[in-house]
Design an enzyme around this catalytic site. Structure first.
Site, PDB file in Angstrom:
ATOM      1  N   ASP A   1      -2.613  -2.109  10.077  1.00  8.27           N
ATOM      2  CA  ASP A   1      -2.873  -1.882   8.514  1.00  8.27           C
ATOM      3  C   ASP A   1      -3.431  -3.397   7.467  1.00  8.27           C
ATOM      4  OD1 ASP A   1      -2.436   0.519   8.289  1.00  8.27           O
ATOM      5  OD2 ASP A   1      -0.317  -0.371   7.886  1.00  8.27           O
TER       6      ASP A   1
ATOM      7  N   LYS B   1       1.204  -0.929   0.101  1.00  8.07           N
ATOM      8  CA  LYS B   1       0.285  -0.136  -0.137  1.00  8.07           C
ATOM      9  C   LYS B   1       1.105   1.290   0.119  1.00  8.07           C
ATOM     10  CE  LYS B   1       0.707   0.811   4.303  1.00  8.07           C
ATOM     11  NZ  LYS B   1       1.773   1.962   4.592  1.00  8.07           N
TER      12      LYS B   1
END
Ligand code: ATP
Length: 304
Positions: free
Chosen positions: A143, A16
């Site tokens: 995350d 990401k």
């Protein structure tokens, strides 16, 4: 006599980049409230799970020497957490093929945890919905839920509360991978220190950026990329300033430290531009290596 043939399963999970990362002040409980916009990129780890007589981890690829192969590996912790919750034996061999830089601010460990969660749930045939998987994911790291979901999303809380965000088209990125990693807790500590002695820039509201992502226009998105952790990452690795400058000089629309760094992510106008920027960066000697990627891409996915 029937014998059960162990079958392997591979799950691919994306890296990401934080298009926007607003970090609140340090709370009394030691955490920071975040407002972040994640985008999943086409840079991934592959995690293969094979039934075994013990829980073991093997790692190949990018940055292997810095990845633990004991029970502290995030993929092993994910399998153990799922097994505990659903009353299973956690006996799987976990093979991680790393393509995501380690300690690079791109959620590599979280990707492996998400892949292991989805893989183990699938292999064991668990009747577990996305919400339950999200719950386990959030206990493993802030995350990890995003690594499961992928695409583009607004994250709040510690980043684990997600709202999908609309994104049109494809954005093109060049990633400059650094020689040395950065520890995420050390970067947060540095931000706290910088805020005690000064007033580093704050990302503010992500509303304009979310509109730009929905428009699909990289020229509109470029000036809105923002990361409160960037000042802290630059303070710990001052050489990253040169990397960011070199990417802009090479023709990127904007450059930003990815999450807690030290990977620098450059938004480019097209796939061709991203390759050109990568070539220039590689030649400039300002990073260990470069990758070209696009986003958004889906989260953890079983490889057929
Ligand atoms: P984030 O962006 O989520 O803050 P990061 O991408 O900067 O994280 P990771 O690659 O996730 O950092 O690694 C951080 C540390 O976690 C590593 O230094 C390593 O010791 C540990 N770790 C545990 N399991 C893993 C894993 N499967 N892959 C990578 N690192 C792992």
């Amino acid at each position: 006599m029937l014998s059960v043939v162990p079958t392997s399963l591979t799950v691919r999970a994306p890296a990401k980049v934080n298009l926007h990362l607003g970090v609140g002040d340090l709370r009394p409980d030691g955490f920071h409230e975040l407002v972040t916009v994640f985008q999943a990129l086409s840079l991934h780890d592959d995690v293969t799970l094979t039934p075994s007589d013990a829980l073991t981890v093997r790692v190949t690829g990018e940055g292997v020497r810095d990845v633990p192969t004991d029970a502290t590996n995030l993929a092993a912790r994910a399998v153990a957490a799922l097994a505990e919750r659903y009353g299973r034996d956690p006996y799987l061999q976990i093979d991680i093929a790393k393509g995501i830089p380690v300690a690079g601010g791109m959620a590599g460990g979280s990707a492996d945890a998400a892949a292991a969660l989805l893989g183990a749930a699938t292999l064991w045939g668990l009747d577990v919905g996305r919400d339950e998987l999200d719950e386990v994911a959030a206990t493993l790291g802030s995350d990890v839920p995003f690594s499961l979901h992928g695409h583009t999303a607004l994250g709040t809380g510690r980043g684990e509360r997600l709202i999908p965000a609309l994104a049109r088209g494809e954005f093109h990125w060049t990633l400059a991978l650094a020689r040395e990693g950065l520890s995420t807790p050390a970067v947060y500590r540095e931000l706290d220190r910088l805020r005690e002695v000064g007033d580093p820039p704050r990302a503010g509201s992500p509303d304009a950026l979310l509109a730009a992502v929905a428009s699909g226009d990289p020229h509109r998105l470029a000036p809105l990329l923002a990361n409160d952790l960037q000042a802290a990452a630059l303070s710990l690795q001052p050489g990253l300033r040169r990397t960011l400058r070199a990417g802009i000089e090479a023709g990127a629309l904007a450059g930003i430290v990815s999450g807690s760094g030290p990977t620098c992510a450059f938004l480019c106008a097209s796939a061709d531009d991203a390759v050109d920027v990568g070539t220039e960066l590689a030649g400039a000697g300002v990073c260990r290596t470069v990758r070209v990627a696009s986003g958004p891409v889906p989260g953890a996915t079983v490889v057929p």
